[in-house]
Write a protein that holds these residues in place. Structure first.
Motif, PDB file in Angstrom:
ATOM      1  N   SER A 148       3.865   3.683  10.084  1.00 22.89           N
ATOM      2  CA  SER A 148       2.569   3.151   9.632  1.00 22.89           C
ATOM      3  C   SER A 148       2.471   3.075   8.106  1.00 22.89           C
ATOM      4  CB  SER A 148       1.420   4.027  10.176  1.00 22.89           C
ATOM      5  OG  SER A 148       1.431   4.056  11.579  1.00 22.89           O
ATOM      6  N   VAL A 149       3.549   2.634   7.478  1.00 21.76           N
ATOM      7  CA  VAL A 149       3.543   2.531   6.019  1.00 21.76           C
ATOM      8  C   VAL A 149       3.358   1.091   5.540  1.00 21.76           C
ATOM      9  CG1 VAL A 149       4.971   4.589   5.719  1.00 21.76           C
ATOM     10  CG2 VAL A 149       6.075   2.345   5.902  1.00 21.76           C
ATOM     11  N   ILE A 150       3.305   0.130   6.482  1.00 24.09           N
ATOM     12  CA  ILE A 150       3.085  -1.268   6.089  1.00 24.09           C
ATOM     13  C   ILE A 150       1.938  -1.858   6.887  1.00 24.09           C
ATOM     14  CG2 ILE A 150       5.464  -1.662   5.357  1.00 24.09           C
ATOM     15  CD1 ILE A 150       5.957  -3.080   8.017  1.00 24.09           C
ATOM     16  N   THR A 151       1.378  -2.945   6.359  1.00 21.25           N
ATOM     17  CA  THR A 151       0.242  -3.637   6.959  1.00 21.25           C
ATOM     18  C   THR A 151       0.652  -5.077   7.284  1.00 21.25           C
ATOM     19  OG1 THR A 151      -0.562  -4.422   4.822  1.00 21.25           O
ATOM     20  CG2 THR A 151      -1.307  -2.233   5.555  1.00 21.25           C
ATOM     21  N   PRO A 152      -0.199  -5.832   8.003  1.00 22.60           N
ATOM     22  CA  PRO A 152       0.099  -7.252   8.233  1.00 22.60           C
ATOM     23  C   PRO A 152       0.297  -8.034   6.941  1.00 22.60           C
ATOM     24  CG  PRO A 152      -1.592  -6.527   9.751  1.00 22.60           C
ATOM     25  CD  PRO A 152      -1.337  -5.375   8.823  1.00 22.60           C
ATOM     26  N   ASN A 153      -0.428  -7.658   5.890  1.00 22.73           N
ATOM     27  CA  ASN A 153      -0.216  -8.317   4.596  1.00 22.73           C
ATOM     28  C   ASN A 153       1.229  -8.125   4.134  1.00 22.73           C
ATOM     29  OD1 ASN A 153      -1.242  -9.304   1.729  1.00 22.73           O
ATOM     30  ND2 ASN A 153      -0.087  -7.434   1.374  1.00 22.73           N
ATOM     31  N   ALA A 190      19.887  -6.747   6.375  1.00 19.74           N
ATOM     32  CA  ALA A 190      19.727  -5.303   6.174  1.00 19.74           C
ATOM     33  C   ALA A 190      18.275  -4.964   5.916  1.00 19.74           C
ATOM     34  CB  ALA A 190      20.603  -4.844   5.007  1.00 19.74           C
ATOM     35  N   ALA A 191      17.575  -5.834   5.188  1.00 22.48           N
ATOM     36  CA  ALA A 191      16.164  -5.597   4.886  1.00 22.48           C
ATOM     37  C   ALA A 191      15.329  -5.615   6.165  1.00 22.48           C
ATOM     38  CB  ALA A 191      15.657  -6.647   3.899  1.00 22.48           C
ATOM     39  N   MET A 192      15.650  -6.523   7.076  1.00 23.39           N
ATOM     40  CA  MET A 192      14.890  -6.608   8.329  1.00 23.39           C
ATOM     41  C   MET A 192      15.027  -5.332   9.153  1.00 23.39           C
ATOM     42  SD  MET A 192      15.178 -10.512   9.776  1.00 23.39           S
ATOM     43  CE  MET A 192      16.959 -10.515   9.892  1.00 23.39           C
ATOM     44  N   SER A 193      16.173  -4.683   9.044  1.00 19.49           N
ATOM     45  CA  SER A 193      16.385  -3.462   9.825  1.00 19.49           C
ATOM     46  C   SER A 193      15.447  -2.330   9.393  1.00 19.49           C
ATOM     47  CB  SER A 193      17.839  -2.999   9.687  1.00 19.49           C
ATOM     48  OG  SER A 193      18.120  -2.602   8.358  1.00 19.49           O
ATOM     49  N   LEU A 194      14.831  -2.464   8.213  1.00 19.74           N
ATOM     50  CA  LEU A 194      13.898  -1.452   7.729  1.00 19.74           C
ATOM     51  C   LEU A 194      12.524  -1.567   8.390  1.00 19.74           C
ATOM     52  CD1 LEU A 194      14.607  -1.814   3.884  1.00 19.74           C
ATOM     53  CD2 LEU A 194      15.558  -0.069   5.418  1.00 19.74           C
ATOM     54  N   VAL A 195      12.172  -2.769   8.840  1.00 19.88           N
ATOM     55  CA  VAL A 195      10.808  -3.051   9.296  1.00 19.88           C
ATOM     56  C   VAL A 195      10.360  -2.217  10.491  1.00 19.88           C
ATOM     57  CG1 VAL A 195       9.263  -4.856  10.181  1.00 19.88           C
ATOM     58  CG2 VAL A 195      10.826  -5.359   8.293  1.00 19.88           C
ATOM     59  N   PRO A 196      11.156  -2.121  11.575  1.00 20.27           N
ATOM     60  CA  PRO A 196      10.687  -1.322  12.727  1.00 20.27           C
ATOM     61  C   PRO A 196      10.311   0.107  12.353  1.00 20.27           C
ATOM     62  CG  PRO A 196      12.600  -2.624  13.344  1.00 20.27           C
ATOM     63  CD  PRO A 196      12.455  -2.764  11.859  1.00 20.27           C
ATOM     64  N   GLN A 197      11.105   0.734  11.490  1.00 18.11           N
ATOM     65  CA  GLN A 197      10.797   2.104  11.083  1.00 18.11           C
ATOM     66  C   GLN A 197       9.544   2.148  10.220  1.00 18.11           C
ATOM     67  OE1 GLN A 197      12.555   4.748  12.302  1.00 18.11           O
ATOM     68  NE2 GLN A 197      10.856   5.939  11.443  1.00 18.11           N
ATOM     69  N   PHE A 198       9.370   1.142   9.363  1.00 14.69           N
ATOM     70  CA  PHE A 198       8.150   1.055   8.555  1.00 14.69           C
ATOM     71  C   PHE A 198       6.917   0.982   9.453  1.00 14.69           C
ATOM     72  CE2 PHE A 198      10.284  -1.047   4.616  1.00 14.69           C
ATOM     73  CZ  PHE A 198      10.707   0.210   4.201  1.00 14.69           C
ATOM     74  N   ILE A 199       7.000   0.176  10.502  1.00 16.35           N
ATOM     75  CA  ILE A 199       5.871   0.020  11.428  1.00 16.35           C
ATOM     76  C   ILE A 199       5.640   1.328  12.190  1.00 16.35           C
ATOM     77  CG2 ILE A 199       5.064  -1.187  13.494  1.00 16.35           C
ATOM     78  CD1 ILE A 199       6.529  -3.671  12.500  1.00 16.35           C
ATOM     79  N   ALA A 200       6.721   1.962  12.621  1.00 19.25           N
ATOM     80  CA  ALA A 200       6.604   3.227  13.358  1.00 19.25           C
ATOM     81  C   ALA A 200       5.970   4.310  12.494  1.00 19.25           C
ATOM     82  CB  ALA A 200       7.977   3.677  13.842  1.00 19.25           C
ATOM     83  N   THR A 203       0.815  -1.217   0.000  1.00 18.84           N
ATOM     84  CA  THR A 203       0.000   0.000   0.000  1.00 18.84           C
ATOM     85  C   THR A 203       0.847   1.265   0.000  1.00 18.84           C
ATOM     86  OG1 THR A 203      -0.120  -0.124   2.424  1.00 18.84           O
ATOM     87  CG2 THR A 203      -1.932  -1.118   1.169  1.00 18.84           C
ATOM     88  N   SER A 204       2.165   1.125   0.068  1.00 14.03           N
ATOM     89  CA  SER A 204       3.057   2.290   0.039  1.00 14.03           C
ATOM     90  C   SER A 204       4.306   1.958  -0.762  1.00 14.03           C
ATOM     91  CB  SER A 204       3.451   2.710   1.468  1.00 14.03           C
ATOM     92  OG  SER A 204       4.195   1.680   2.090  1.00 14.03           O
ATOM     93  N   ALA A 205       4.878   2.994  -1.364  1.00 18.63           N
ATOM     94  CA  ALA A 205       6.078   2.808  -2.185  1.00 18.63           C
ATOM     95  C   ALA A 205       7.268   2.365  -1.349  1.00 18.63           C
ATOM     96  CB  ALA A 205       6.405   4.105  -2.918  1.00 18.63           C
ATOM     97  N   GLU A 206       7.317   2.810  -0.079  1.00 15.93           N
ATOM     98  CA  GLU A 206       8.452   2.456   0.780  1.00 15.93           C
ATOM     99  C   GLU A 206       8.588   0.953   0.978  1.00 15.93           C
ATOM    100  OE1 GLU A 206       7.179   6.601   1.961  1.00 15.93           O
ATOM    101  OE2 GLU A 206       6.245   4.728   1.367  1.00 15.93           O
ATOM    102  N   ALA A 207       7.457   0.227   0.952  1.00 17.55           N
ATOM    103  CA  ALA A 207       7.482  -1.216   1.203  1.00 17.55           C
ATOM    104  C   ALA A 207       8.304  -1.969   0.170  1.00 17.55           C
ATOM    105  CB  ALA A 207       6.057  -1.765   1.229  1.00 17.55           C
ATOM    106  N   ILE A 208       8.439  -1.403  -1.017  1.00 18.43           N
ATOM    107  CA  ILE A 208       9.189  -2.057  -2.086  1.00 18.43           C
ATOM    108  C   ILE A 208      10.658  -2.198  -1.711  1.00 18.43           C
ATOM    109  CG2 ILE A 208       9.915  -1.825  -4.512  1.00 18.43           C
ATOM    110  CD1 ILE A 208       7.286  -0.321  -5.000  1.00 18.43           C
TER     111      ILE A 208
END
Length: 399
Positions: free
Chosen positions: A336-341, A324-334, A307-312
């Motif tokens: 609110s740019v990603i969903t459970p999907n 390195a990719a996993m390190s992006l997730v906490p900030q994505f959640i903070a 649902t957001s370009a950042e998720a790509i």
């Protein structure tokens, strides 16, 4: 003339090389590509900084990645030898043959490699491929496919537990992601086997189970000595193969991973001003791959449900390093740019790809199948995409 023509097309059995003209069109094409690449990067970060980044990245990869892989390979090699020595591999071959053969086209023993990489990282499966007690269950065309099988489950436990640790609402998506990764692994291995059968000229109609094959599967060789000696010898010999593997993957990891890192990551952030700046530190780059991912957003969003370009950025970064990719997730959640999907898709693609662009070359080299490296990468690219799509559609159905 005929003799000279024959010499020109002779392939060396020892080197796998052939003779061509000293200077050809490819010489100038190669020079043009190399110069264009270096000039493009140097134009962004500066020539001096570019070479500093390359050297620092390669040095850091050697110390913190190659030696880490070598340590895992030593431990995995010891475990592999122990499993073979005491018949666990033979047991797994009999139990899981009913699943692995129809799904993957591989013998049941291959499940041991998948489990090991799930608990550790991609190259762990190479230690199994060096164990004759393990490879005796495989035909020659099946062994290169172990690269794709192992990579599909690399760092699986770490990725899964990391996603679950982000919150209770991500437990189910992480499980769905594992299912998606399994589907992706089947696709990747099956495509790879199609290429390896052609490469080894394997004819299924002429292949049949001989008496010798049945004897190999029914009996196993063990080391001499008492129980303690067998355990000690198995661990030391298996660990020695891990050291050899660690040395064998140095060129592939340093060369390919350095290139991938430079294309994946961007400049550092100045702690004082908060602005982007190139300092020559390891892992700085020009962030070209995320830009390409942004251009492909119109394709990726319907396939994966982002649902957001950042998720790509997650799957793009997973090509080089899933850590390195996993390190992006906490900030994505903070933010609110990603969903459970997205978490389900991240788990599937992160686990299935797990930095395969930076490990496939070294792994295929260690498997003595360098000529199939491009086929392995193509197969796994498709497998990772199928993993993400599967996770997305399964999530839509279940949630």
């Amino acid at each position: 003339m005929q003799q000279r023509a024959e010499i020109k097309n002779i392939k060396s059995i020892n080197t796998g090389k052939r003779k061509v003209k000293s200077i050809g069109i490819e010489t100038f094409v190669f020079i043009a590509i190399i110069l264009a690449g270096f000039m493009y990067i140097a134009n962004i970060m500066g020539a001096g900084i570019m070479f500093k980044v390359i050297m620092n990245t390669a040095h850091d990869l050697l110390l913190n990645t190659v030696f880490l892989i070598m340590a895992m390979a030593v431990l995995a090699g010891a475990l592999s030898a122990l499993l073979s020595e005491f018949g666990v591999i033979s047991l797994l071959n009999k139990i899981f043959a009913i699943f692995m053969k129809p799904l993957y086209g591989l013998p049941g023993a291959s499940i041991a490699g998948a489990i090991t990489t799930y608990l550790s990282d991609n190259p762990a499966i190479i230690s199994f491929s060096k164990d004759k007690s393990f490879t005796k269950y495989f035909k020659n065309y099946q062994i290169p496919a172990l690269c794709n099988l192992g990579t599909s489950f690399g760092m699986g436990l770490i990725v899964t537990t990391f996603m679950i640790s982000q919150g209770e609402e991500y437990v189910l998506p992480a499980i769905i992601g594992n299912i998606g990764a399994i589907i992706g692994s089947v696709v990747s291995v099956r495509i790879m086997l199609y290429f390896t059968k052609k490469f080894y000229n394997y004819d299924e109609s002429k292949s049949s189970k001989t008496k010798d094959t049945e004897i190999v599967e029914e009996y196993r060789e063990i080391r001499d000595g008492n129980l303690f000696q067998r355990v000690l010898d198995a661990m030391l010999e298996g660990g020695k193969s891990g050291v050899e593997l660690g040395l064998a993957i140095v060129p592939g990891v340093l060369i390919v991973c350095t290139l991938v890192m430079i294309l994946t990551f961007g400049p550092s952030i100045d702690p004082n001003t908060g602005k982007e700046i190139y300092t020559g530190a390891a892992y700085e780059g020009i962030a070209l791959l995320p830009i390409i991912g942004e251009k492909l957003r119109f394709i990726l969003e319907p396939l994966f449900g982002f649902t957001s370009a950042e998720a790509i950025a997650f799957p793009i970064t997973s090509l080089g390093a899933v850590g390195a990719a996993m390190s992006l997730v906490p900030q994505f959640i903070a933010d609110s740019v990603i969903t459970p999907n997205d978490i389900a898709v991240f788990t599937a693609m992160g686990m299935c790809w797990s930095g395969y662009l930076s490990t496939h070359v070294g792994m295929m080299d260690a498997l003595n199948a360098r000529g199939l490296t491009s086929k392995a990468i193509i197969s796994h690219t498709i497998g990772g995409i199928c993993a993400g799509m599967s996770a997305h559609f399964i999530f839509m159905i279940l949630v």
